[in-house]
Design an enzyme around this catalytic site. Structure first.
Site, PDB file in Angstrom:
ATOM      1  N   ASP A 218      -7.007 -73.474  15.455  1.00 31.06           N
ATOM      2  CA  ASP A 218      -8.024 -73.446  14.390  1.00 31.06           C
ATOM      3  C   ASP A 218      -7.506 -74.206  13.170  1.00 31.06           C
ATOM      4  OD1 ASP A 218      -9.289 -71.666  16.096  1.00 31.06           O
ATOM      5  OD2 ASP A 218      -8.660 -69.891  14.971  1.00 31.06           O
ATOM      6  N   ALA A 219      -6.240 -73.959  12.841  1.00 31.71           N
ATOM      7  CA  ALA A 219      -5.632 -74.618  11.682  1.00 31.71           C
ATOM      8  C   ALA A 219      -5.582 -76.128  11.914  1.00 31.71           C
ATOM      9  CB  ALA A 219      -4.224 -74.078  11.447  1.00 31.71           C
TER      10      ALA A 219
END
Ligand code: ADP
Ligand code: MG
Ligand code: MG
Length: 341
Positions: free
Chosen positions: A295-296
């Site tokens: 996600d990051a």
């Protein structure tokens, strides 16, 4: 208000705490597992809040990514939509998102709690117990109300996680936003989210992929799709190349496919070109946990991409950078900007 990026998906308030083994034993949790809450786990969330020092994170994959993109974008560039309840959890989530500079336009339903994810930390181990609840009640009808649809119209880029298509409202909304993006030549980006999505929702995934200008995923998700599609290959570069060639709604933009592989090189395919981008090594002793690393990564990538950076290797490097910050911390969080190096 015009936003550089609108993220949509299932919002979950992460409730993180370092817990005693007795709590794990009480619920029969085994270290490093992940599960969906049943009846039996419903009291867990309040129990954590009452008995432990908890940290709140505005979670759910796409909300993590949108916060990550905001990290690199000018203030007030990002907005996120998802469904919550009218409860204290939603207040906490909105507050946590806002502390990361993310504007939230949550839909609100009654009768069931805001989605939560208990993150139980014991030493180096993590146990996740998610209660999806209101997060699965997003509706297209509400999205199409003028005050919400005007945000879609004003946004310049879109990001959804494929978890969103596992319920009818999220699926219908993904198609509506995808269509809007294609008709207006705006980038519509998505994440494959988990290997099971391709297995359980192949047709829906294909319908949404048709709109996707950028497809993100990890190596397991790439291989799962390849298997379901009968492509006969486990080679991540080959799979990326095939994804890039799938037909798409907006023919003005070639599809970009970005597959991360943990500490191994990230693969990018566009047109008939495939490139590989090594990840800077992070010493094992520095890694706190890799939850939310993907996600990051997407957040970092989109943080540059949404500013008009067309050099994809720069976007990938920004993704690697934000992911490297995230894995040095507990859960899908980013350091306060003041600490930025
Ligand atoms: P996901 O969380 O979706 O499985 P990955 O595991 O592929 O995603 O991780 C995404 C990114 O996070 C990688 O491209 C890399 O930049 C970083 N990352 C993840 N695990 C590690 C690791 N062990 N060492 C260094 N970087 C990592
Ligand atoms: Mg991984
Ligand atoms: Mg991921």
């Amino acid at each position: 208000m015009s936003y550089a990026l609108l993220g949509l998906e299932n919002p979950l308030l992460d409730i993180q705490a370092i817990v005693k083994q007795e709590l794990m034993d009480k619920y029969g949790f085994v270290n490093n597992g992940a599960m969906l809450a049943t009846e039996k786990e419903q009291p867990l969330y309040q129990e954590l809040i009452d008995n432990y020092e908890v940290a709140y994170v505005a979670g759910g994959a796409a909300q993590n990514t949108t916060r990550g993109a905001q990290y690199l974008l000018p203030p007030n560039s990002t907005v996120y939509m998802g469904c919550v309840s009218n409860d204290h959890y939603a207040d906490q989530m909105k507050k946590a998102a806002s502390e990361d500079g993310l504007e939230t336009k949550y839909q609100i339903v009654d009768g069931l709690p805001t989605g939560t994810c208990a993150v139980l930390i014991t030493g180096h181990d993590r146990f996740l117990c998610a209660n999806l609840s209101a997060s699965e009640k997003f509706s297209l009808e509400v999205l199409q109300k003028p005050e919400n649809w005007s945000i879609v119209e004003s946004a310049k880029n879109f990001y959804i996680g494929a978890f969103f298509i596992s319920h009818d409202g999220g699926y219908a909304s993904s198609l509506a936003v995808g269509k809007h993006a294609a008709e207006n030549n705006k980038p519509f980006t998505m994440n494959l989210s988990a290997p099971w999505v391709a297995l359980a929702f192949r047709d829906r995934l294909d319908a949404v992929l048709h709109y996707a200008d950028i497809v993100f995923g990890n190596e397991d998700e790439a291989r799962s799709y390849s298997k379901v599609a009968g492509w006969g290959t486990d080679d991540v570069k080959e799979i990326a190349a095939k994804f890039a060639q799938l037909p798409k709604a907006n023919t003005q933009r070639p599809r970009i496919v970005v597959f991360t592989q943990g500490s191994d090189e990230t693969v990018v395919a566009t047109g008939d070109k495939v490139t590989a981008h090594p990840v800077d090594k992070v010493d094992a002793s520095e890694i706190v946990d890799t939850n939310g690393a993907g996600d990051a990564f997407c957040g970092g990538f989109l943080g540059l991409y949404c500013q008009g950076v067309e050099d994809l290797s720069k976007c990938v490097n920004a993704g690697h950078y934000i992911a490297s910050l995230c894995i040095r911390r507990t859960g899908p969080t980013y350091p306060p900007k003041a600490e930025r190096t």
